[in-house]
Design an enzyme around this catalytic site. Structure first.
Site, PDB file in Angstrom:
ATOM      1  N   LYS A  34       0.817  -1.196   0.000  1.00 11.53           N
ATOM      2  CA  LYS A  34       0.000   0.000   0.000  1.00 11.53           C
ATOM      3  C   LYS A  34       0.858   1.256   0.000  1.00 11.53           C
ATOM      4  O   LYS A  34       0.351   2.359  -0.040  1.00 11.53           O
ATOM      5  CB  LYS A  34      -0.868   0.018   1.259  1.00 11.53           C
ATOM      6  CG  LYS A  34      -1.584  -1.276   1.540  1.00 11.53           C
ATOM      7  CD  LYS A  34      -2.106  -1.285   2.961  1.00 11.53           C
ATOM      8  CE  LYS A  34      -2.384  -2.684   3.436  1.00 11.53           C
ATOM      9  NZ  LYS A  34      -2.709  -2.794   4.818  1.00 11.53           N
ATOM     10  N   ILE A 232       1.004  -4.603   7.323  1.00 16.16           N
ATOM     11  CA  ILE A 232       1.129  -5.908   6.680  1.00 16.16           C
ATOM     12  C   ILE A 232       0.822  -5.798   5.188  1.00 16.16           C
ATOM     13  O   ILE A 232      -0.118  -5.125   4.781  1.00 16.16           O
ATOM     14  CB  ILE A 232       0.197  -6.940   7.359  1.00 16.16           C
ATOM     15  CG1 ILE A 232       0.552  -8.372   6.971  1.00 16.16           C
ATOM     16  CG2 ILE A 232      -1.263  -6.645   7.076  1.00 16.16           C
ATOM     17  CD1 ILE A 232       1.684  -8.943   7.750  1.00 16.16           C
ATOM     18  N   GLN A 276      -3.110 -12.578   2.942  1.00 16.51           N
ATOM     19  CA  GLN A 276      -3.999 -12.437   1.796  1.00 16.51           C
ATOM     20  C   GLN A 276      -5.026 -11.367   2.156  1.00 16.51           C
ATOM     21  O   GLN A 276      -5.768 -11.497   3.119  1.00 16.51           O
ATOM     22  CB  GLN A 276      -4.702 -13.770   1.505  1.00 16.51           C
ATOM     23  CG  GLN A 276      -5.896 -13.706   0.577  1.00 16.51           C
ATOM     24  CD  GLN A 276      -5.556 -13.240  -0.813  1.00 16.51           C
ATOM     25  OE1 GLN A 276      -6.092 -12.237  -1.283  1.00 16.51           O
ATOM     26  NE2 GLN A 276      -4.646 -13.946  -1.486  1.00 16.51           N
ATOM     27  N   TYR A 277      -5.073 -10.283   1.372  1.00 15.15           N
ATOM     28  CA  TYR A 277      -5.988  -9.197   1.689  1.00 15.15           C
ATOM     29  C   TYR A 277      -7.450  -9.598   1.533  1.00 15.15           C
ATOM     30  O   TYR A 277      -8.260  -9.417   2.438  1.00 15.15           O
ATOM     31  CB  TYR A 277      -5.719  -7.987   0.782  1.00 15.15           C
ATOM     32  CG  TYR A 277      -4.547  -7.130   1.198  1.00 15.15           C
ATOM     33  CD1 TYR A 277      -3.849  -7.365   2.379  1.00 15.15           C
ATOM     34  CD2 TYR A 277      -4.119  -6.094   0.392  1.00 15.15           C
ATOM     35  CE1 TYR A 277      -2.774  -6.570   2.741  1.00 15.15           C
ATOM     36  CE2 TYR A 277      -3.041  -5.288   0.741  1.00 15.15           C
ATOM     37  CZ  TYR A 277      -2.372  -5.529   1.916  1.00 15.15           C
ATOM     38  OH  TYR A 277      -1.309  -4.742   2.267  1.00 15.15           O
ATOM     39  N   ASP A 278      -7.807 -10.102   0.348  1.00 14.65           N
ATOM     40  CA  ASP A 278      -9.216 -10.387   0.086  1.00 14.65           C
ATOM     41  C   ASP A 278      -9.321 -11.262  -1.156  1.00 14.65           C
ATOM     42  O   ASP A 278      -9.014 -10.831  -2.259  1.00 14.65           O
ATOM     43  CB  ASP A 278      -9.997  -9.082  -0.113  1.00 14.65           C
ATOM     44  CG  ASP A 278     -11.501  -9.273  -0.041  1.00 14.65           C
ATOM     45  OD1 ASP A 278     -11.989 -10.328  -0.494  1.00 14.65           O
ATOM     46  OD2 ASP A 278     -12.198  -8.370   0.465  1.00 14.65           O
TER      47      ASP A 278
END
Length: 477
Positions: A34, A232, A276-278
């Site tokens: 990010k 993260i 794993q974000y999504d």
């Protein structure tokens, strides 16, 4: 016969060209961050931030924040086992609606959406500078990300024709409208509580921070920023969200909430801890929220937007039928690269195109069974119409792009693209691949029209009036 209407936004002058409505893409992304679109905080700021976490009751015994190829991340200070706790953040360090309510601007934020109130809180605390107790956290937040909401007009012109561009423009217009309201109703009326000036760009920054840093189940009414844990990064090789984090009780009777972040995989000392974000997000959604995309066919999606026109002479009957079957006047169907069509797409298309001699199926006597009939071809005329309309829509959408798939692939192979250009090329190439897939499906269907079995043939068979080979059976008295 009514023709299905596939909504496609108008083509606007460059560089801001609207396209369709939602998603699409490709391009390699091993670990994505990010933070990549902004300069990194100083070493002193990172030390202050770690000390701030520990002084407030947080814990991060095995990781520390530091620079990584993607920007800023959590680096293992020793080997970390799978499912091992790496960060604990107590509730008092979260920034959520409760934080805002107990702050000096809390009385002004009642009734606001959580993201709006938290955005105002972030901007006020940032403006306070050294006087803010949240300064160590605010000092490590990026000034922007590679999310498309932060792209310049020139950069946005690189996703001309894409659904992502339409979504990005829509999101920015929504944020601007919300800012106009809070500026008039809160900020300008309470200047004593908001030092300095707050602009739309500031508000968009706060919105982008919330979109990129909130965890997947901490959104909407549960929206929260979790300092330190939100450093993260994402790793597409991690295929589960289940082991990444949880909120649990601690202290007397478990009344104190604590956010616990775990390592979903074994991590060697010196390497990044990632999650794993999504799993459910498309590449366009990843680009919008975080500023990266994956090389994953399951992330490559194009959304067909269909609508029952109010001018349709059977508008009321058709609307009743779709609502009975869990759909609406406007319906969205995500088409994923390499996968079959969503089950309700063809019935919806056939219903919208229904008319002429097929209109008898709209009579009330068929109301409880019509959807089952629509799951199979109704008539040659109806099936031909939906194929033609979908193929025309694909052709029009493909004509809105300035490059071909082949040209985009050559650009990606060149390796000379910056992070935002990689996203742009991957997004538009991915959308075009899905559109080509949709066109191919309906082109093949067109070639099979003469061999399909339609409603009348099926009905005659049910009545015993047609033999197995299609011959008409005559009964004599």
């Amino acid at each position: 016969m009514a023709l299905p209407r596939i909504i496609s936004p108008p083509r606007l002058p460059s560089p801001l060209i609207l396209s369709s409505q939602f998603r699409k893409t490709t391009v390699r992304a091993i670990l994505q961050s990010k933070e990549s679109a902004t300069s990194l905080p100083s070493d002193a700021s990172l030390v202050d931030f770690s000390n701030w976490l520990l002084s407030k009751g947080g814990m991060a015994p095995s990781v520390k924040p530091g620079p990584v190829p993607e920007g800023l991340g959590l680096i293992a200070q020793r080997d970390i086992s799978r499912n091992e706790v790496v960060v604990e953040v107590p509730k008092k360090l979260w920034i959520d609606a409760d934080t805002v309510a107990s702050s000096e601007i809390g009385r002004l934020c009642g009734g606001l959406r959580p993201w709006v109130s938290i955005s105002l809180f972030l901007l006020r605390e940032r403006a306070l500078g050294d006087a803010s107790p949240w300064k160590p956290y605010l000092d490590v937040l990026p000034s922007s990300t590679d999310s498309t909401i932060f792209w310049s007009e020139e950069e946005l012109s690189q996703i001309q024709g894409t659904q992502l561009l339409s979504t990005t423009i829509g999101v920015k217009e929504y944020v601007q409208s919300e800012f106009a309201k809070v500026e008039e109703e809160i900020i300008l009326k309470s200047k004593n509580l908001f030092p300095g000036s707050i602009t739309y760009d500031d508000f968009l920054w706060a919105f982008g921070i919330l979109r990129s840093r909130s965890f997947s189940r901490l959104r909407g009414d549960n929206l929260a920023l979790i300092p330190f844990a939100d450093l993260i990064n994402h790793n597409p090789d991690i295929t589960s969200e289940d082991l990444a984090w949880e909120i649990k009780g601690k202290g007397l009777f478990g009344r104190d909430q604590i956010f616990t972040l775990r390592a979903p995989l074994f991590v060697k000392s010196g390497e990044q801890v990632c999650i794993q974000y999504d799993l459910e997000k498309s590449n366009a959604e990843l680009a919008l929220d975080y500023g990266f995309i994956e090389s994953n066919m399951n992330r490559e999606t194009y959304t067909l937007t269909l609508e029952i026109a109010e001018s349709d002479p059977f508008y009321g009957d058709k609307l009743d039928i779709v609502e009975t079957n869990g759909l609406n006047e406007t319906a969205y169907f995500d088409i994923v690269l390499g996968q079959t069509l969503t089950p309700q797409l063809l019935p919806y298309l056939r219903l919208v195109a229904l008319g002429g001699t097929d209109a008898f199926l709209l009579e009330s006597i068929f109301r409880n069974t019509i959807w089952g009939h629509l799951e199979l071809p109704v008539s040659r005329e109806n099936e031909e119409a939906i194929c033609r309309v979908v193929r025309d829509a694909c052709k029009n959408a493909l004509s809105a792009y300035d490059t071909s798939v082949e040209e985009d692939e050559r650009l990606m192979e060149s390796g000379n693209l910056d992070s935002r250009m990689k996203i742009a090329v991957g997004i538009r190439a991915g959308e075009k691949r899905v559109l080509q897939q949709i066109d191919s499906i309906f082109r093949n269907r067109e070639s099979e029209l003469d061999g399909l079995e339609y409603y009348q043939e099926r009905r005659l068979k049910d009545l015993g009036l047609v033999g197995d080979n299609g011959e008409i059976i005559f009964w004599e008295s």
